[in-house]
Design a protein around this motif. Structure first.
Motif, PDB file in Angstrom:
ATOM      1  N   MET A   4       0.837  -1.192   0.000  1.00  0.00           N
ATOM      2  CA  MET A   4       0.000   0.000   0.000  1.00  0.00           C
ATOM      3  C   MET A   4       0.873   1.243   0.000  1.00  0.00           C
ATOM      4  O   MET A   4       2.038   1.214   0.384  1.00  0.00           O
ATOM      5  CB  MET A   4      -0.950   0.013   1.183  1.00  0.00           C
ATOM      6  CG  MET A   4      -0.303   0.205   2.531  1.00  0.00           C
ATOM      7  SD  MET A   4      -1.507   0.380   3.862  1.00  0.00           S
ATOM      8  CE  MET A   4      -2.295   1.911   3.441  1.00  0.00           C
ATOM      9  N   LEU A  23      -0.343  -4.102   4.646  1.00  0.00           N
ATOM     10  CA  LEU A  23      -1.461  -3.259   5.056  1.00  0.00           C
ATOM     11  C   LEU A  23      -1.410  -2.891   6.533  1.00  0.00           C
ATOM     12  O   LEU A  23      -2.314  -2.228   7.036  1.00  0.00           O
ATOM     13  CB  LEU A  23      -2.783  -3.953   4.743  1.00  0.00           C
ATOM     14  CG  LEU A  23      -3.024  -4.301   3.273  1.00  0.00           C
ATOM     15  CD1 LEU A  23      -4.370  -5.010   3.111  1.00  0.00           C
ATOM     16  CD2 LEU A  23      -2.955  -3.075   2.385  1.00  0.00           C
ATOM     17  N   LYS A  26      -2.527   0.428   8.217  1.00  0.00           N
ATOM     18  CA  LYS A  26      -3.920   0.714   8.577  1.00  0.00           C
ATOM     19  C   LYS A  26      -4.201   0.454  10.052  1.00  0.00           C
ATOM     20  O   LYS A  26      -5.170   0.979  10.596  1.00  0.00           O
ATOM     21  CB  LYS A  26      -4.869  -0.119   7.719  1.00  0.00           C
ATOM     22  CG  LYS A  26      -4.890   0.302   6.273  1.00  0.00           C
ATOM     23  CD  LYS A  26      -5.878  -0.523   5.485  1.00  0.00           C
ATOM     24  CE  LYS A  26      -5.968  -0.035   4.055  1.00  0.00           C
ATOM     25  NZ  LYS A  26      -7.000  -0.757   3.297  1.00  0.00           N
TER      26      LYS A  26
END
Length: 95
Positions: A4, A23, A26
């Protein structure tokens, strides 16, 4: 492994695109939120080290891009270390 990109805004208004091979970012940041500089640096350090470790667990070597991103974040962060109210905004997550 899903990678990402995320966009941050430094205390001087400079916008920087950042990379993570995982990820996990996040779990540490919320788009639209700003963080005190030291908090942002600590969260970045933890998240990008986890991301690099996930790459290492899967492929047998750490992620040089994640570690390079962390080095850039820490280097830029040092330039704002003397500002008492310095904050870094996480502007967006991009797939």
């Amino acid at each position: 492994m899903p990678e990402m990109h995320f966009t941050i805004r430094w205390p001087d208004g400079t916008v920087e695109g950042c990379y993570s091979p995982s990820l996990v970012i996040k779990d540490y940041f919320v788009p639209g939120e700003s963080y005190k500089l030291l908090e942002f640096l600590a969260k970045s350090r933890e998240a990008l080290n986890i991301a690099s470790a996930r790459v290492e667990a899967r492929y047998g070597f750490p992620c040089s891009r994640a570690l390079g991103q962390l080095a850039r974040i820490e280097a830029t962060g040092r330039t704002f270390a003397t500002l008492p109210d310095a904050r870094v905004a996480v502007e967006s997550f991009d797939a």
